[in-house]
Write a protein that holds these residues in place. Structure first.
Motif, PDB file in Angstrom:
ATOM      1  N   LYS A  85       0.828  -1.207   0.000  1.00 21.77           N
ATOM      2  CA  LYS A  85       0.000   0.000   0.000  1.00 21.77           C
ATOM      3  C   LYS A  85       0.864   1.258   0.000  1.00 21.77           C
ATOM      4  O   LYS A  85       0.449   2.298  -0.491  1.00 21.77           O
ATOM      5  N   GLN A  86       2.077   1.152   0.528  1.00 20.75           N
ATOM      6  CA  GLN A  86       2.995   2.289   0.565  1.00 20.75           C
ATOM      7  C   GLN A  86       3.782   2.425  -0.735  1.00 20.75           C
ATOM      8  O   GLN A  86       4.599   3.325  -0.879  1.00 20.75           O
ATOM      9  N   GLY A  87       3.563   1.514  -1.689  1.00 18.46           N
ATOM     10  CA  GLY A  87       4.247   1.585  -2.978  1.00 18.46           C
ATOM     11  C   GLY A  87       5.574   0.865  -3.050  1.00 18.46           C
ATOM     12  O   GLY A  87       6.271   0.928  -4.056  1.00 18.46           O
ATOM     13  N   VAL A  88       5.938   0.151  -2.000  1.00 19.77           N
ATOM     14  CA  VAL A  88       7.210  -0.563  -1.961  1.00 19.77           C
ATOM     15  C   VAL A  88       7.057  -1.909  -2.689  1.00 19.77           C
ATOM     16  O   VAL A  88       6.067  -2.621  -2.497  1.00 19.77           O
ATOM     17  N   LYS A  89       8.050  -2.248  -3.511  1.00 22.88           N
ATOM     18  CA  LYS A  89       8.042  -3.529  -4.214  1.00 22.88           C
ATOM     19  C   LYS A  89       8.198  -4.659  -3.203  1.00 22.88           C
ATOM     20  O   LYS A  89       9.053  -4.602  -2.317  1.00 22.88           O
ATOM     21  N   ALA A  90       7.362  -5.692  -3.346  1.00 22.02           N
ATOM     22  CA  ALA A  90       7.400  -6.822  -2.426  1.00 22.02           C
ATOM     23  C   ALA A  90       7.105  -8.107  -3.196  1.00 22.02           C
ATOM     24  O   ALA A  90       6.719  -8.076  -4.363  1.00 22.02           O
ATOM     25  N   PHE A  91       7.285  -9.220  -2.504  1.00 20.21           N
ATOM     26  CA  PHE A  91       7.018 -10.532  -3.091  1.00 20.21           C
ATOM     27  C   PHE A  91       6.122 -11.318  -2.157  1.00 20.21           C
ATOM     28  O   PHE A  91       6.176 -11.142  -0.935  1.00 20.21           O
ATOM     29  N   GLY A  92       5.331 -12.176  -2.739  1.00 22.88           N
ATOM     30  CA  GLY A  92       4.449 -13.004  -1.938  1.00 22.88           C
ATOM     31  C   GLY A  92       4.238 -14.360  -2.588  1.00 22.88           C
ATOM     32  O   GLY A  92       4.771 -14.639  -3.669  1.00 22.88           O
ATOM     33  N   TYR A  93       3.454 -15.173  -1.908  1.00 20.47           N
ATOM     34  CA  TYR A  93       3.138 -16.518  -2.373  1.00 20.47           C
ATOM     35  C   TYR A  93       1.632 -16.725  -2.310  1.00 20.47           C
ATOM     36  O   TYR A  93       0.941 -16.093  -1.511  1.00 20.47           O
ATOM     37  N   ALA A  94       1.144 -17.655  -3.116  1.00 15.80           N
ATOM     38  CA  ALA A  94      -0.268 -18.023  -3.096  1.00 15.80           C
ATOM     39  C   ALA A  94      -0.636 -18.534  -1.701  1.00 15.80           C
ATOM     40  O   ALA A  94       0.205 -19.116  -1.003  1.00 15.80           O
ATOM     41  N   PRO A  95      -1.881 -18.331  -1.268  1.00  9.70           N
ATOM     42  CA  PRO A  95      -2.289 -18.747   0.071  1.00  9.70           C
ATOM     43  C   PRO A  95      -2.043 -20.221   0.381  1.00  9.70           C
ATOM     44  O   PRO A  95      -1.627 -20.564   1.485  1.00  9.70           O
ATOM     45  N   ASN A  96      -2.262 -21.115  -0.582  1.00 11.21           N
ATOM     46  CA  ASN A  96      -2.089 -22.536  -0.310  1.00 11.21           C
ATOM     47  C   ASN A  96      -0.623 -22.945  -0.202  1.00 11.21           C
ATOM     48  O   ASN A  96      -0.310 -24.054   0.232  1.00 11.21           O
ATOM     49  N   MET A 138      -7.528 -18.497   2.490  1.00  7.17           N
ATOM     50  CA  MET A 138      -8.050 -17.276   1.856  1.00  7.17           C
ATOM     51  C   MET A 138      -9.031 -16.566   2.780  1.00  7.17           C
ATOM     52  O   MET A 138      -9.025 -15.345   2.880  1.00  7.17           O
ATOM     53  N   ARG A 139      -9.860 -17.316   3.477  1.00  7.60           N
ATOM     54  CA  ARG A 139     -10.806 -16.707   4.415  1.00  7.60           C
ATOM     55  C   ARG A 139     -10.056 -16.024   5.555  1.00  7.60           C
ATOM     56  O   ARG A 139     -10.406 -14.921   5.973  1.00  7.60           O
ATOM     57  N   LEU A 140      -9.011 -16.677   6.050  1.00 12.98           N
ATOM     58  CA  LEU A 140      -8.212 -16.075   7.117  1.00 12.98           C
ATOM     59  C   LEU A 140      -7.556 -14.769   6.655  1.00 12.98           C
ATOM     60  O   LEU A 140      -7.501 -13.795   7.399  1.00 12.98           O
ATOM     61  N   ILE A 141      -7.071 -14.764   5.413  1.00 16.37           N
ATOM     62  CA  ILE A 141      -6.465 -13.545   4.870  1.00 16.37           C
ATOM     63  C   ILE A 141      -7.518 -12.449   4.748  1.00 16.37           C
ATOM     64  O   ILE A 141      -7.270 -11.295   5.097  1.00 16.37           O
ATOM     65  N   ASP A 142      -8.711 -12.811   4.273  1.00 16.43           N
ATOM     66  CA  ASP A 142      -9.781 -11.817   4.146  1.00 16.43           C
ATOM     67  C   ASP A 142     -10.122 -11.201   5.504  1.00 16.43           C
ATOM     68  O   ASP A 142     -10.326  -9.991   5.608  1.00 16.43           O
ATOM     69  N   VAL A 143     -10.153 -12.010   6.537  1.00 17.72           N
ATOM     70  CA  VAL A 143     -10.456 -11.503   7.875  1.00 17.72           C
ATOM     71  C   VAL A 143      -9.296 -10.640   8.383  1.00 17.72           C
ATOM     72  O   VAL A 143      -9.511  -9.546   8.904  1.00 17.72           O
ATOM     73  N   ALA A 144      -8.065 -11.112   8.214  1.00 18.55           N
ATOM     74  CA  ALA A 144      -6.894 -10.381   8.713  1.00 18.55           C
ATOM     75  C   ALA A 144      -6.737  -9.015   8.049  1.00 18.55           C
ATOM     76  O   ALA A 144      -6.248  -8.074   8.669  1.00 18.55           O
ATOM     77  N   THR A 145      -7.164  -8.909   6.804  1.00 19.70           N
ATOM     78  CA  THR A 145      -7.007  -7.655   6.063  1.00 19.70           C
ATOM     79  C   THR A 145      -8.281  -6.818   6.045  1.00 19.70           C
ATOM     80  O   THR A 145      -8.314  -5.757   5.436  1.00 19.70           O
TER      81      THR A 145
END
Length: 166
Positions: A85-96, A138-145
């Protein structure tokens, strides 16, 4: 490059893992969140096994874990590049991906092949896996965010639109 619209933290007791929802609807476990959540993982020595081909995180490339890495994990291991959200480049992985990583450590620990330095990772992975068994990542991520509120509002709007068309 996708942009995070919602960010949050999954909490598994004292374990925290940063997550995000991207503007294209993808949910991601951040790379940093995964590493910190599993115990400040450092790159292993001897990263020979997956040097070419699979794009697994370094901590999964140690020779002792090789028998526990399935093609399904390799397939979903690709990093997702995005901006925070701050515009910084980042990396992530699929929820599973998180559940699959936890499974690798559980099976390796059960087989008794983990090194002393990997037991902490396996213990943390077990705590995470137990929580993930109770709820969809995915549900946990939706709640956390707080994204579930947006999703629910969109679902209600879609229901109203369908009713208006009848």
């Amino acid at each position: 490059m996708p942009q995070a619209t919602h960010e949050g933290v999954l909490r598994f007791g004292a374990i925290e893992i940063e997550v995000a929802v991207l503007d294209n609807g993808l949910r991601v476990i951040t790379q940093t969140g995964l590493m910190v959540g599993l115990g400040h993982i450092r790159p292993p020595k001897g990263r020979q096994y997956y040097r070419s081909g699979a794009n697994l995180p370094a901590f999964l490339t140690v020779q002792g874990l090789k028998p526990f890495i399935g093609e399904d994990l390799v397939t979903i291991a690709n990093q997702i590049e995005f901006r925070t959200k701050q515009g910084v480049k980042a990396f992530g992985y699929a929820p599973n991906f998180l559940q699959k990583v936890c499974d690798v450590f559980a099976r390796a620990q059960h087989a008794g092949v983990l090194k002393a330095t990997q037991h902490n990772i396996a213990n943390r992975a077990q705590i995470i896996a137990e929580q993930l068994e109770r709820s969809c990542t995915m549900r946990l991520i939706d709640v956390a965010t707080s994204y579930q509120e947006i999703r629910e509002t969109q679902a209600q709007q879609n229901t109203y639109r369908r009713q208006e068309c009848i």
